[in-house]
Design an enzyme around this catalytic site. Structure first.
Site: not given
Length: 291
Positions: A17, A19, A113, A141, A156, A164
């Site tokens: 919850g 995330g 995974y 996706t 991700h 960055k």
């Protein structure tokens, strides 16, 4: 989703919850009127319900033993699990769709995974065949949005690039992007995923998983997304694509034809808009963001 009687609300438990997807679901439920009358929503973080800790280490959390089995034993009427597009075969034809999950081995980099995620689909089918349970799964996706993991190394793709870019602007250095920028991806905003999750929870009765994605025509090169991030953060410096780093899979084109048969009029957040909202959230919440 727990069973309901006239005296009790429909209880919905969201694990993860705190995330990316969990927080998006919470936003839709609490701020977009997504909670319907008679529903009671609970959002738990990994600190409150760590599903990777062995039950012997947390005896008070029986669900860790087997999430689906415990759900069955407790009379949970609906479970929606979140899979990943990495479950699809490495060597395949495009676009990929829901029927192709078990058609070959996944990419070596995600082998363990991917197979673990595939087993959720196998279990869902087994619980339906043996017990009639309508446990299902969705396959988003590439999800991005507020509360994502923005770490340089393990975040991700879009969130790491946002961090960055933010750092490059602050330090006055070139933006270093791993790979050539030519691999193509479909990106979906976390709040769109959340809105679709609520629909799946309430309306989707199939056991077969469902791909949650923008259309094939929305797939674009990573370098285009990088430019959108640079624009959103007003980065004017040099962008360098480091071709000594691996590009990974060049494409993972997914079909959303099945989703569109159910929801032909669903409107996805345009990528540039979603990136701008996420970048704004990251800048304004840098102190609490996962970096």
């Amino acid at each position: 989703m727990d069973s309901q009687t006239k005296a009790e609300p429909m209880r919905v438990l969201v694990t993860g919850g705190s995330g990316l997807v969990g927080k998006a679901i919470e936003h839709v439920v609490k701020q977009e009127g997504g909670c319907l009358k008679g529903e009671q929503w609970t959002f738990l973080s990994s600190k409150e319900a760590n599903l990777v800790v062995l039950p012997s280490q947390r005896d008070n959390l029986r669900i860790n033993d087997n999430v689906l089995q415990t759900s069955h034993e407790r009379g949970v009427t609906k479970v929606v699990s979140c899979l990943s597009s990495c479950i699809f075969p490495d060597k395949t034809t495009y676009p990929i769709d829901e029927s192709m999950i078990h058609n070959g081995p996944p990419h070596d980099s995600n082998f363990g995974y991917s197979h673990a995620k595939r087993m959720i689909d196998i279990q869902n089918r087994g619980y339906f065949a043996q017990h009639g349970r309508r446990y299902t799964a969705v396959i988003p996706t590439n999800v991005y949005g507020p509360y994502d993991n923005f770490n340089f190394e393990n975040g991700h793709v879009l969130s790491a690039l946002m961090h960055k870019t933010y750092a490059a602007k602050k330090e006055g250095t070139p933006l270093q992007v791993w790979g050539s920028g030519t691999p193509r991806r479909q990106f979906i905003y976390s709040l769109d995923v959340a809105r679709l999750f609520l629909w799946v929870l309430r309306e989707y009765d199939e056991i077969d998983p469902l791909i949650l994605s923008v259309g094939e025509e929305e797939e674009l090169p990573i370098k285009d997304a990088v430019q959108m991030i640079a624009d959103a953060l007003d980065f004017k410096g040099q962008i360098v694509f480091d071709t000594s780093k691996s590009d990974g899979q060049m494409k993972k084109t997914a079909s959303n034809a099945k989703l569109r048969r159910y929801l032909p009029d669903f409107t996805f957040t345009p990528l540039s808009e979603g990136i701008k909202k996420t970048c704004d959230w990251f800048v304004n919440n840098y102190d609490i963001a996962r970096t």
